[in-house]
Design a protein around this motif. Sequence first.
Motif, PDB file in Angstrom:
ATOM      1  N   UNK C  54      51.251  51.170  62.388  1.00 57.55           N
ATOM      2  CA  UNK C  54      49.801  51.199  62.555  1.00 57.55           C
ATOM      3  C   UNK C  54      49.265  49.805  62.887  1.00 57.55           C
ATOM      4  N   UNK C 189      47.522  54.737  47.640  1.00 56.20           N
ATOM      5  CA  UNK C 189      46.641  54.607  48.797  1.00 56.20           C
ATOM      6  C   UNK C 189      46.458  53.142  49.170  1.00 56.20           C
ATOM      7  N   UNK C 196      46.647  53.454  58.449  1.00 56.01           N
ATOM      8  CA  UNK C 196      47.730  54.420  58.307  1.00 56.01           C
ATOM      9  C   UNK C 196      47.164  55.828  58.114  1.00 56.01           C
ATOM     10  N   UNK C 197      46.026  55.906  57.405  1.00 56.13           N
ATOM     11  CA  UNK C 197      45.434  57.208  57.084  1.00 56.13           C
ATOM     12  C   UNK C 197      44.472  57.618  58.179  1.00 56.13           C
ATOM     13  N   UNK C 198      44.005  58.851  58.103  1.00 55.20           N
ATOM     14  CA  UNK C 198      43.099  59.314  59.151  1.00 55.20           C
ATOM     15  C   UNK C 198      42.105  60.324  58.585  1.00 55.20           C
ATOM     16  N   UNK C 199      41.081  60.577  59.416  1.00 56.16           N
ATOM     17  CA  UNK C 199      40.167  61.690  59.160  1.00 56.16           C
ATOM     18  C   UNK C 199      39.345  61.552  57.896  1.00 56.16           C
ATOM     19  N   UNK C 200      38.911  62.718  57.384  1.00 56.07           N
ATOM     20  CA  UNK C 200      38.027  62.716  56.209  1.00 56.07           C
ATOM     21  C   UNK C 200      38.747  62.161  54.985  1.00 56.07           C
ATOM     22  N   UNK C 201      40.063  62.324  54.937  1.00 61.33           N
ATOM     23  CA  UNK C 201      40.813  61.814  53.791  1.00 61.33           C
ATOM     24  C   UNK C 201      40.642  60.296  53.683  1.00 61.33           C
TER      25      UNK C 201
END
Lengths: 275, 322, 266
Positions: C54, C189, C196-201
């Motif tokens: 990422x 987290x 690295x993470x995406x979206x609503x999360x």
Amino acid sequence: MDRLDAREGVVTFGALARSGFRRWSTYRQATIAGAFTNVVFGFLRCYVILAVAAATAGGLAAGYDAEQLATYVWVGQGLITVVGMWGWTELADRIRTGEVAADLLRPVPPVVSYLAADLGRFGHAMLTRFVPPMVVGAIFFPLYVPHRAGTIPLFLVSVVLGTLVSFAGRFLVNATAYWLHDARGPIGLWTLASGVLAGLYFPLRLLPDWAAVLLYAALPFAGMLQIPADVLTERDGPALQAGLVAVQAVWAAGLLFACARVQKRAESKLVVQGG
Amino acid sequence: MTVIEMHDLKKDFTVRVRAGRFRRRKRTVAAVDGIDLTVDRGEMVGYIGPNGAGKSTTLKMLTGILTPSAGTVRVCGLTPVPQRTRLARRIGVVFGQRSQLWWDLPLHESFTLLRHIYRVPAADHAARLARCRSLLDLDDFLDTPVRQLSLGQRMRGEITAALLHGPDVLFLDEPTIGLDVVSKQAVRGFLAELGQGGDVTLMLTTHDLADIERLCRRLVVIDHGHVVHDGTIEALHARYGSRRRLVADLDAPLPASFTLAGASLVASEADGHRVSFTLESTTAAEAVAALMASASVRDLSLVEPDIEDVVARLYASPGDTS
Amino acid sequence: MADLRAYGALIGGQFRSIASYRVSFLVEMSSNAMTTALDITTVLVLFGANRSVAGFSLAEALLVASLSSLGFALADMLVGNVDHLKTYVRSGLMDVILVRPLGSLWQLLCMDLPFRKALRVVLALVVLGVAIHLNDVDWTPGRVALLVLSPLAGLVFFGAIFVLSASLAFWWVDSGELGSAFTYGGRDFTSYPVPVYAGWFRAVFAYALGFGFVAYQPALALLGRTDPLGLPAWAGYLSPLVALVAAVVAALVWRAGVRHYRSTGS
């Protein structure tokens, strides 16, 4: 001590397993809370592993493609409670308090009755703790659908074997309480080792080949998560897939045999020392 | 001077009960249901009732552990929950079934720690501890870790711990539960002496009515969250018609026509050689004199009414509290 | 502050209690230190196979992971045992604490301070040192202050999360492992760069719950990198503020929880 004949044995085993199932179904709210937690960790680990895959040439990390990796993570989250990796201290507690003496008075050997109860727990967890993460994972991520007809049945066999391996391992570390004053040390070490060595945090094949081979074959932990997940995601050809399950079977048999021997030793010690 | 004041005090708990396979119904249970009570300085109050009557719940509201659902409560002029830490310095609490001592440390270290927690001047602490040591015989086990103490020894430690900061009120929840006879006597003797000073107000819950008879002039009985009796033990007997009994051993049975004025024959044993009368409207002296006049009495005894019987009858009578 | 002496006495008492079980203490301390080692190993394995994940190199990822790890190790040692609240309620310790003239939360923490977790803090410090060494940080007074402040902010933030998830037990006794989704989940987290993470999360964990400010934003500020997700450079300096907000919320919820406390049995 009475010896039960085979038919009675099966009936008794079934009854013990059913009561194990019922016991877990009374913890409804804790089950919901636990499934929620598995789902949150599923998201976390899934995003991380997908980012790793995306950064790898060809999108393949350790031979898994993105769909296989996502499936790997969610199956892992679903299986933590199914195989029962953590948190079982019942035997150690009963040894410490001396209640274990009551287990010895029953006509069923303790290893068998604890195993039956654990399989009841397994059945309950399969319905309540395996399904929710798989459903959530399938909604939010593209998951891998097995192509071969034999995969699903083999996966189920692999999960049962994984549960047997996990049970036997837990039984053995709990049984150290027969000899140590405090079994928390061994149980803690088991908890610590099982997470990483079973492949919960990352697939073991991200490690160098020699280390991966060692962890798959020379230690039992891979049988608890890594192998069932490999089987379902069809990481390997049919022959190796079946071979991995055979490795699990060998470990399960060996560890259960060890449980029986250790329990026998402990019982003779209890008889000699009077508890 | 009023030390404890409860006015229409209530505590509700919501419990979920199973209604069918998947449904749960919420139900409100009143553990304490409108208690009015005042206690003056120096009083020793026995607070009794059957299991689940609301005794501990009341005590926990008085000590600031639980928030009342309704009503008012004042202890030492303070409102327990909002003024919890200020109140804590003024009260001492002994829970028979939970320990405030440090399990793994020698008993005397618990006392030192409590001195810091309550910020007690060293001289006051030493004086109070010396008094408890001699009255409760603590010296033999002051250096023993609490986990190795017997229950009786531990309870003597618990009572000391509750008194080291010189509280105005001492709350005791089942202080004699599980104790052997000797330890019970020691605890009761100590509390009786404590109460005689008249400075400390004492409120205790118990299942052992001997505690009450030994210690408390005043008895409060609660059932289903209501006060069903508040007064002396004698008043309780008067209200529930418990009477003293006169038991006499005679040389010869009484004639069938015999009556004793103001008393009634309740039992005749050993072929009429032993008779029992309950005294209704006569004094013991009159009854004894009348009996001696008409029969040859070998021996006689006067039996006090048994509080256990009275209280058992009280608990058994369905919640008539109107 | 006379209360401070009282808390000090409580901690001393706890230390002497633990000292009476020397062997278990040593065993637990070493297995505890190993959990931190494993967390870091996981990061190394996942990032080690690649040049960058990422957009972050292994060295940069290690800085994020070690900032998170140090903050978490501190919080877990000082506040983490609050998640035994359910046990304290059952054993009656909570009642005993409430009749003493000290704050309930501080008392609980001092009475069950897990000294065995100390080695983890040391280990996390070492890893942070290595991560700093591997990255070429252009030191300014602001960055030095940030390096000191952000693990402390991490301590306060994770401490608040521990208190919040433990407080759940005041209302929902069977909350089970739910809290660990946010405590240990939060640690996981924060161990990785947020992209690295995406979206609503990502939106929920990083920004709504504030986990993005524990390690990721401070690490960017230390490295002088611009945030690929568009937050300004000074966002890294917000971490103490975010921690403070979390602490206030946690204190209010704890207070409400104590008022709602039901005690147990007789």
